[in-house]
Design a protein around this motif. Structure first.
Motif, mmCIF file in Angstrom:
data_model
loop_
_atom_site.group_PDB
_atom_site.id
_atom_site.type_symbol
_atom_site.label_atom_id
_atom_site.label_comp_id
_atom_site.label_asym_id
_atom_site.label_seq_id
_atom_site.Cartn_x
_atom_site.Cartn_y
_atom_site.Cartn_z
ATOM 1 N N VAL A 276 0.075 11.999 7.779
ATOM 2 C CA VAL A 276 1.050 12.521 8.749
ATOM 3 C C VAL A 276 1.658 11.366 9.535
ATOM 4 O O VAL A 276 2.888 11.268 9.698
ATOM 5 N N ASP A 277 0.808 10.466 10.005
ATOM 6 C CA ASP A 277 1.251 9.396 10.901
ATOM 7 C C ASP A 277 2.032 8.300 10.191
ATOM 8 O O ASP A 277 2.914 7.678 10.794
ATOM 9 N N THR A 278 1.707 8.039 8.931
ATOM 10 C CA THR A 278 2.361 6.940 8.217
ATOM 11 C C THR A 278 3.516 7.393 7.334
ATOM 12 O O THR A 278 4.350 6.574 6.951
ATOM 13 N N GLY A 279 3.534 8.682 6.980
ATOM 14 C CA GLY A 279 4.573 9.183 6.093
ATOM 15 C C GLY A 279 4.369 8.803 4.643
ATOM 16 O O GLY A 279 5.269 9.011 3.815
ATOM 17 N N LYS A 280 3.197 8.272 4.312
ATOM 18 C CA LYS A 280 2.947 7.871 2.931
ATOM 19 C C LYS A 280 2.312 9.018 2.149
ATOM 20 O O LYS A 280 1.622 9.870 2.707
ATOM 21 N N PRO A 281 2.549 9.067 0.833
ATOM 22 C CA PRO A 281 2.008 10.155 0.020
ATOM 23 C C PRO A 281 0.486 10.071 -0.076
ATOM 24 O O PRO A 281 -0.134 9.061 0.284
ATOM 25 N N LEU A 282 -0.098 11.147 -0.598
ATOM 26 C CA LEU A 282 -1.552 11.274 -0.682
ATOM 27 C C LEU A 282 -2.043 11.195 -2.116
ATOM 28 O O LEU A 282 -1.471 11.823 -3.020
ATOM 29 N N PHE A 283 -3.147 10.463 -2.299
ATOM 30 C CA PHE A 283 -3.826 10.342 -3.582
ATOM 31 C C PHE A 283 -5.185 11.017 -3.402
ATOM 32 O O PHE A 283 -6.068 10.494 -2.715
ATOM 33 N N LEU A 284 -5.331 12.212 -3.988
ATOM 34 C CA LEU A 284 -6.414 13.123 -3.618
ATOM 35 C C LEU A 284 -7.470 13.280 -4.702
ATOM 36 O O LEU A 284 -7.179 13.234 -5.898
ATOM 37 N N HIS A 285 -8.692 13.537 -4.235
ATOM 38 C CA HIS A 285 -9.839 13.799 -5.120
ATOM 39 C C HIS A 285 -10.402 15.165 -4.774
ATOM 40 O O HIS A 285 -10.631 15.476 -3.610
ATOM 41 N N GLN A 286 -10.648 15.976 -5.811
ATOM 42 C CA GLN A 286 -11.291 17.276 -5.596
ATOM 43 C C GLN A 286 -12.158 17.595 -6.794
ATOM 44 O O GLN A 286 -11.681 17.612 -7.922
ATOM 45 N N VAL B 47 0.865 -1.183 0.000
ATOM 46 C CA VAL B 47 0.000 0.000 0.000
ATOM 47 C C VAL B 47 0.898 1.228 0.000
ATOM 48 O O VAL B 47 1.592 1.511 0.975
ATOM 49 N N VAL B 48 0.879 1.968 -1.114
ATOM 50 C CA VAL B 48 1.884 3.006 -1.339
ATOM 51 C C VAL B 48 1.367 4.426 -1.141
ATOM 52 O O VAL B 48 2.142 5.376 -1.253
ATOM 53 N N ALA B 49 0.078 4.594 -0.853
ATOM 54 C CA ALA B 49 -0.451 5.953 -0.660
ATOM 55 C C ALA B 49 -1.741 5.923 0.135
ATOM 56 O O ALA B 49 -2.462 4.922 0.163
ATOM 57 N N VAL B 50 -2.023 7.060 0.766
ATOM 58 C CA VAL B 50 -3.279 7.283 1.482
ATOM 59 C C VAL B 50 -4.292 7.865 0.493
ATOM 60 O O VAL B 50 -4.016 8.867 -0.166
ATOM 61 N N LYS C 270 -4.115 23.229 3.640
ATOM 62 C CA LYS C 270 -3.222 24.231 4.239
ATOM 63 C C LYS C 270 -3.041 23.994 5.734
ATOM 64 O O LYS C 270 -1.964 24.247 6.285
ATOM 65 N N GLY C 271 -4.084 23.475 6.373
ATOM 66 C CA GLY C 271 -3.987 23.176 7.795
ATOM 67 C C GLY C 271 -2.984 22.088 8.120
ATOM 68 O O GLY C 271 -2.616 21.919 9.288
ATOM 69 N N PHE C 272 -2.550 21.355 7.106
ATOM 70 C CA PHE C 272 -1.573 20.277 7.301
ATOM 71 C C PHE C 272 -0.219 20.612 6.680
ATOM 72 O O PHE C 272 0.643 19.736 6.573
ATOM 73 N N ASP C 273 -0.041 21.862 6.286
ATOM 74 C CA ASP C 273 1.234 22.297 5.711
ATOM 75 C C ASP C 273 2.395 21.909 6.612
ATOM 76 O O ASP C 273 2.344 22.109 7.834
ATOM 77 N N GLY C 274 3.451 21.373 5.994
ATOM 78 C CA GLY C 274 4.652 21.044 6.736
ATOM 79 C C GLY C 274 4.595 19.716 7.461
ATOM 80 O O GLY C 274 5.595 19.287 8.045
ATOM 81 N N ARG C 275 3.433 19.049 7.428
ATOM 82 C CA ARG C 275 3.296 17.776 8.152
ATOM 83 C C ARG C 275 3.072 16.592 7.221
ATOM 84 O O ARG C 275 3.410 15.468 7.580
ATOM 85 N N ALA D 246 -13.951 13.332 7.221
ATOM 86 C CA ALA D 246 -13.253 12.151 6.708
ATOM 87 C C ALA D 246 -11.940 12.542 6.033
ATOM 88 O O ALA D 246 -10.920 11.851 6.169
ATOM 89 N N PHE D 247 -11.949 13.656 5.331
ATOM 90 C CA PHE D 247 -10.740 14.142 4.662
ATOM 91 C C PHE D 247 -9.669 14.479 5.691
ATOM 92 O O PHE D 247 -8.507 14.048 5.570
ATOM 93 N N GLU D 248 -10.036 15.214 6.710
ATOM 94 C CA GLU D 248 -9.061 15.604 7.737
ATOM 95 C C GLU D 248 -8.477 14.379 8.444
ATOM 96 O O GLU D 248 -7.274 14.327 8.726
ATOM 97 N N ARG D 249 -9.305 13.390 8.704
ATOM 98 C CA ARG D 249 -8.805 12.197 9.381
ATOM 99 C C ARG D 249 -7.818 11.434 8.492
ATOM 100 O O ARG D 249 -6.830 10.865 8.987
ATOM 101 N N GLN D 250 -8.075 11.440 7.195
ATOM 102 C CA GLN D 250 -7.148 10.742 6.298
ATOM 103 C C GLN D 250 -5.871 11.530 6.056
ATOM 104 O O GLN D 250 -4.797 10.943 5.866
ATOM 105 N N LEU D 251 -5.949 12.838 6.120
ATOM 106 C CA LEU D 251 -4.716 13.629 6.081
ATOM 107 C C LEU D 251 -3.862 13.319 7.314
ATOM 108 O O LEU D 251 -2.630 13.263 7.222
ATOM 109 N N GLN D 252 -4.517 13.089 8.439
ATOM 110 C CA GLN D 252 -3.765 12.707 9.636
ATOM 111 C C GLN D 252 -3.105 11.344 9.443
ATOM 112 O O GLN D 252 -1.990 11.111 9.952
ATOM 113 N N LEU D 253 -3.751 10.455 8.709
ATOM 114 C CA LEU D 253 -3.121 9.166 8.380
ATOM 115 C C LEU D 253 -1.818 9.383 7.622
ATOM 116 O O LEU D 253 -0.823 8.690 7.861
#
Length: 265
Positions: free
Chosen positions: A121-131, A89-92, A143-148, A112-119
């Motif tokens: 942060v915690d796992t260090g895996k990249p994000l696969f995003l939908h918008q 599993v290579v991305a959140v 932006k609330g997760f900038d730098g993390r 749900a989005f914020e909780r997965q952004l925290q995932l």
């Protein structure tokens, strides 16, 4: 040829009867590796199963799409954490916001989005995003997760030039699909894909969805497959004013680095 499809929904029921043939056609077309999208609790488990069945060729993501945001419970969070601990599993994700269809209430989508952004942060895996139709809220939450968080790709980008460059300015990557080939909805993308830096650009089919409308002959079943990825790369290269080989090499190198994939076997 060595192409990487960063978003294929191979767990979709339409592939249940002929997945081996689908992958064989993809290999013949030069698609050497694929990232299987996990977009629901059940879908993420299936994506991992497929990645384990085809080691080194298929990889998985684990997340809950905004359409399914109401299913993102504490139990779901624990399930995603367990899945993300697996090396295949290579991305959140796929995670994000979708105000176009609003299949889940917007407050539930944002939670749900914020909780997965925290995932991430915690796992260090990249994000696969939908918008989709949610750019302002999407960017504000990110932006609330900038730098993390680590690297993030806005998959199947369909937005405006301004939205694209705001995402690029924030450090995100862009995924281009066969939406580019849709003269009704994707024409605007052709005007600015040439301005996306090569080291921030990746390609994907989003199969079985978004069959490129410019594929000839058009298949009767209308199901998109990873074998059509070279067609998307061909159109993208033309719009960027560069050779197919240059676009193929750059998008593959970017995807391999982003998802930390091994060299294709």
């Amino acid at each position: 040829m060595d192409l990487i499809d960063i978003g294929a929904n191979l767990g979709h029921e339409s592939f249940d009867h002929d997945l081996d043939a689908v992958l064989a056609r993809a290999r013949l077309a030069g698609v050497s590796q694929l990232v299987v999208t996990g977009a629901s609790r059940q879908g993420a488990v299936r994506a991992l199963e497929l990645a384990r069945a085809f080691p080194g060729e298929l990889f998985a993501t684990a997340g809950v799409h905004p359409h399914h945001a109401i299913e993102y419970t504490d139990e779901a969070d624990a399930e995603m954490r367990a899945l993300l601990a697996q090396p295949e599993v290579v991305a959140v994700g796929e995670c994000g916001l979708d105000y176009h269809r609003d299949f889940s209430p917007r407050p539930a989508q944002r939670r749900a989005f914020e909780r997965q952004l925290q995932l991430a942060v915690d796992t260090g895996k990249p994000l696969f995003l939908h918008q989709r139709d949610a750019h302002a809220d999407f960017m504000a939450i990110m932006k609330g997760f900038d730098g993390r968080i680590g690297p993030a790709v806005v998959h199947c980008f369909t937005g405006t030039r301004e939205e694209c460059f705001e995402a690029l300015d924030a450090g995100y990557f862009i995924g281009i699909t066969g939406w580019l080939c849709d003269e009704r909805r994707g024409q605007h993308l052709r005007e600015f894909v040439k301005d996306i830096p090569a080291d921030r650009l990746m390609v994907e089919t989003d199969a079985p969805y978004l069959l490129p409308r410019t594929v000839r002959p058009m298949p009767s079943h209308r199901r998109n497959e990873p074998m059509y990825l070279p067609h998307i790369v061909e159109e993208l290269a033309r719009d960027r004013g560069e050779s197919f080989e240059a676009t193929a090499a750059a998008t593959t190198a970017t995807a391999r680095a982003f998802f930390r994939l091994p060299e294709a076997g």
